[in-house]
Design a protein around this motif. Structure first.
Motif, PDB file in Angstrom:
ATOM      1  N   ASN A 157       6.128 -45.558 -72.612  1.00 41.82           N
ATOM      2  CA  ASN A 157       5.795 -44.163 -72.355  1.00 41.82           C
ATOM      3  C   ASN A 157       6.904 -43.503 -71.547  1.00 41.82           C
ATOM      4  OD1 ASN A 157       5.108 -44.603 -69.414  1.00 41.82           O
ATOM      5  ND2 ASN A 157       3.542 -45.895 -70.358  1.00 41.82           N
ATOM      6  N   TYR A 158       6.768 -42.203 -71.402  1.00 40.14           N
ATOM      7  CA  TYR A 158       7.790 -41.395 -70.730  1.00 40.14           C
ATOM      8  C   TYR A 158       7.979 -41.822 -69.280  1.00 40.14           C
ATOM      9  CZ  TYR A 158      10.321 -36.990 -69.903  1.00 40.14           C
ATOM     10  OH  TYR A 158      11.281 -36.052 -69.617  1.00 40.14           O
ATOM     11  N   GLU A 159       6.856 -42.033 -68.595  1.00 43.77           N
ATOM     12  CA  GLU A 159       6.929 -42.388 -67.182  1.00 43.77           C
ATOM     13  C   GLU A 159       7.605 -43.743 -66.976  1.00 43.77           C
ATOM     14  OE1 GLU A 159       4.295 -41.343 -68.745  1.00 43.77           O
ATOM     15  OE2 GLU A 159       3.417 -39.634 -67.682  1.00 43.77           O
ATOM     16  N   ALA A 160       7.364 -44.700 -67.867  1.00 44.37           N
ATOM     17  CA  ALA A 160       7.986 -46.017 -67.735  1.00 44.37           C
ATOM     18  C   ALA A 160       9.502 -45.913 -67.844  1.00 44.37           C
ATOM     19  CB  ALA A 160       7.444 -46.965 -68.804  1.00 44.37           C
ATOM     20  N   GLY A 161       9.991 -45.008 -68.711  1.00 44.00           N
ATOM     21  CA  GLY A 161      11.429 -44.784 -68.802  1.00 44.00           C
ATOM     22  C   GLY A 161      12.001 -44.265 -67.500  1.00 44.00           C
ATOM     23  N   ARG A 162      11.211 -43.420 -66.830  1.00 43.19           N
ATOM     24  CA  ARG A 162      11.659 -42.912 -65.527  1.00 43.19           C
ATOM     25  C   ARG A 162      11.710 -44.034 -64.485  1.00 43.19           C
ATOM     26  NH1 ARG A 162      10.854 -37.262 -65.057  1.00 43.19           N
ATOM     27  NH2 ARG A 162      11.692 -36.342 -66.958  1.00 43.19           N
ATOM     28  N   VAL A 163      10.773 -44.962 -64.571  1.00 45.59           N
ATOM     29  CA  VAL A 163      10.761 -46.095 -63.636  1.00 45.59           C
ATOM     30  C   VAL A 163      12.040 -46.918 -63.792  1.00 45.59           C
ATOM     31  CG1 VAL A 163       9.620 -48.272 -63.049  1.00 45.59           C
ATOM     32  CG2 VAL A 163       8.257 -46.229 -63.485  1.00 45.59           C
ATOM     33  N   VAL A 164      12.494 -47.107 -65.027  1.00 48.67           N
ATOM     34  CA  VAL A 164      13.746 -47.835 -65.273  1.00 48.67           C
ATOM     35  C   VAL A 164      14.895 -47.168 -64.532  1.00 48.67           C
ATOM     36  CG1 VAL A 164      15.434 -48.503 -67.026  1.00 48.67           C
ATOM     37  CG2 VAL A 164      12.993 -48.677 -67.523  1.00 48.67           C
ATOM     38  N   ALA A 165      14.983 -45.850 -64.668  1.00 47.38           N
ATOM     39  CA  ALA A 165      16.052 -45.109 -63.991  1.00 47.38           C
ATOM     40  C   ALA A 165      15.953 -45.244 -62.478  1.00 47.38           C
ATOM     41  CB  ALA A 165      15.986 -43.638 -64.392  1.00 47.38           C
ATOM     42  N   LEU A 166      14.739 -45.150 -61.953  1.00 50.20           N
ATOM     43  CA  LEU A 166      14.553 -45.205 -60.506  1.00 50.20           C
ATOM     44  C   LEU A 166      14.868 -46.577 -59.928  1.00 50.20           C
ATOM     45  CD1 LEU A 166      11.347 -43.025 -60.170  1.00 50.20           C
ATOM     46  CD2 LEU A 166      13.597 -42.527 -59.190  1.00 50.20           C
ATOM     47  N   LEU A 167      14.613 -47.631 -60.682  1.00 53.72           N
ATOM     48  CA  LEU A 167      14.954 -48.969 -60.196  1.00 53.72           C
ATOM     49  C   LEU A 167      16.453 -49.087 -59.959  1.00 53.72           C
ATOM     50  CD1 LEU A 167      12.603 -51.220 -62.372  1.00 53.72           C
ATOM     51  CD2 LEU A 167      12.419 -50.739 -59.926  1.00 53.72           C
ATOM     52  N   PHE A 168      17.235 -48.473 -60.835  1.00 55.14           N
ATOM     53  CA  PHE A 168      18.688 -48.489 -60.649  1.00 55.14           C
ATOM     54  C   PHE A 168      19.120 -47.524 -59.547  1.00 55.14           C
ATOM     55  CE2 PHE A 168      19.030 -50.173 -65.115  1.00 55.14           C
ATOM     56  CZ  PHE A 168      19.725 -51.327 -64.791  1.00 55.14           C
ATOM     57  N   SER A 169      18.667 -46.274 -59.622  1.00 50.61           N
ATOM     58  CA  SER A 169      19.176 -45.264 -58.687  1.00 50.61           C
ATOM     59  C   SER A 169      18.716 -45.506 -57.252  1.00 50.61           C
ATOM     60  CB  SER A 169      18.766 -43.864 -59.147  1.00 50.61           C
ATOM     61  OG  SER A 169      17.362 -43.704 -59.152  1.00 50.61           O
ATOM     62  N   LEU A 170      17.467 -45.930 -57.060  1.00 44.94           N
ATOM     63  CA  LEU A 170      16.986 -46.187 -55.707  1.00 44.94           C
ATOM     64  C   LEU A 170      17.619 -47.445 -55.107  1.00 44.94           C
ATOM     65  CD1 LEU A 170      13.205 -45.262 -56.056  1.00 44.94           C
ATOM     66  CD2 LEU A 170      14.966 -43.999 -54.795  1.00 44.94           C
TER      67      LEU A 170
END
Length: 214
Positions: A102-115
């Motif tokens: 889902n859309y939110e899970a894709g955002r979680v991927v990004a946040l794991l890297f950026s955070l």
């Protein structure tokens, strides 16, 4: 005299403890805000490029297919093999398997890297410039609209910067005189190389910079 020295020592311990708590508190607030309303789109005037709407799905398409169809490339498309082997795609597979596609899970991927990148930079600053510098950096990023929105999109640049910063963290925090120096050099080279091999090709700029700090 001894009681005075003990008092100064206690004050230093208290100051170090409070600075640590403040560091963790500000970073926790940063994380909380980044995870708020994951399904929201970036603002329309953030950029004139359509990449913020089209590229995230393209970068995670292979992971989506792998989770849904047990095949990252069911149609045999040979145009984007680098997307399939990118760090974003590799991390997206377990995230999608756990959270669903889902859309939110894709955002979680990004946040794991950026955070993770932000935390590493904060740790570097805290050790080499002091806790105030790290907290100040967190505060600036807390208010930065570009980092907020781009850091929540699974762009390969987020992975590229994570690996580049990881190489600097290792270089600056593991002593070259330690018994682990050979392993240290390998780890620095591996993470710096991963920036352009599994992130974006312009991450190659990290290699000469990292060589200067070895």
């Amino acid at each position: 005299m001894n009681s005075l020295n003990i008092s100064k020592s206690d004050n230093k311990l208290d100051s170090a403890r409070y600075s640590k708590y403040l560091f963790l508190l500000v970073f926790a607030l940063l994380v909380l805000v980044r995870f708020t309303h994951l399904s929201s789109d970036p603002p329309a005037k953030l950029t004139t490029s359509q990449a913020v709407y089209t590229d995230p799905a393209a970068y995670t398409l292979s992971a989506r297919n792998a989770v849904l169809y047990d095949d990252p490339n069911p149609l045999g498309d040979t145009r984007f093999p680098l997307f399939e082997r990118s760090a974003v795609s590799l991390l997206a597979q377990p995230v999608f398997a756990i959270l669903g596609v889902n859309y939110e899970a894709g955002r979680v991927v990004a946040l794991l890297f950026s955070l993770s990148t932000i935390l590493l930079i904060g740790l570097i600053l805290r050790r080499h410039a002091g806790p105030a510098a790290a907290v100040f950096m967190f505060a600036l990023l807390f208010l930065n609209q570009n980092q907020f929105h781009y850091g929540r999109l699974p762009f390969m640049e987020n992975a590229m910067v994570f690996f580049g910063v990881s190489s600097f963290w290792i270089a600056l925090n593991v002593s070259a005189s330690s018994s682990y120096n050979k392993l240290r050099i390998v780890a620095i080279g591996a993470t710096a190389s991963a920036a352009f091999l599994f992130g974006k090709v312009h991450g190659i700029v990290f290699l000469p910079v990292v060589a200067l700090v070895l």
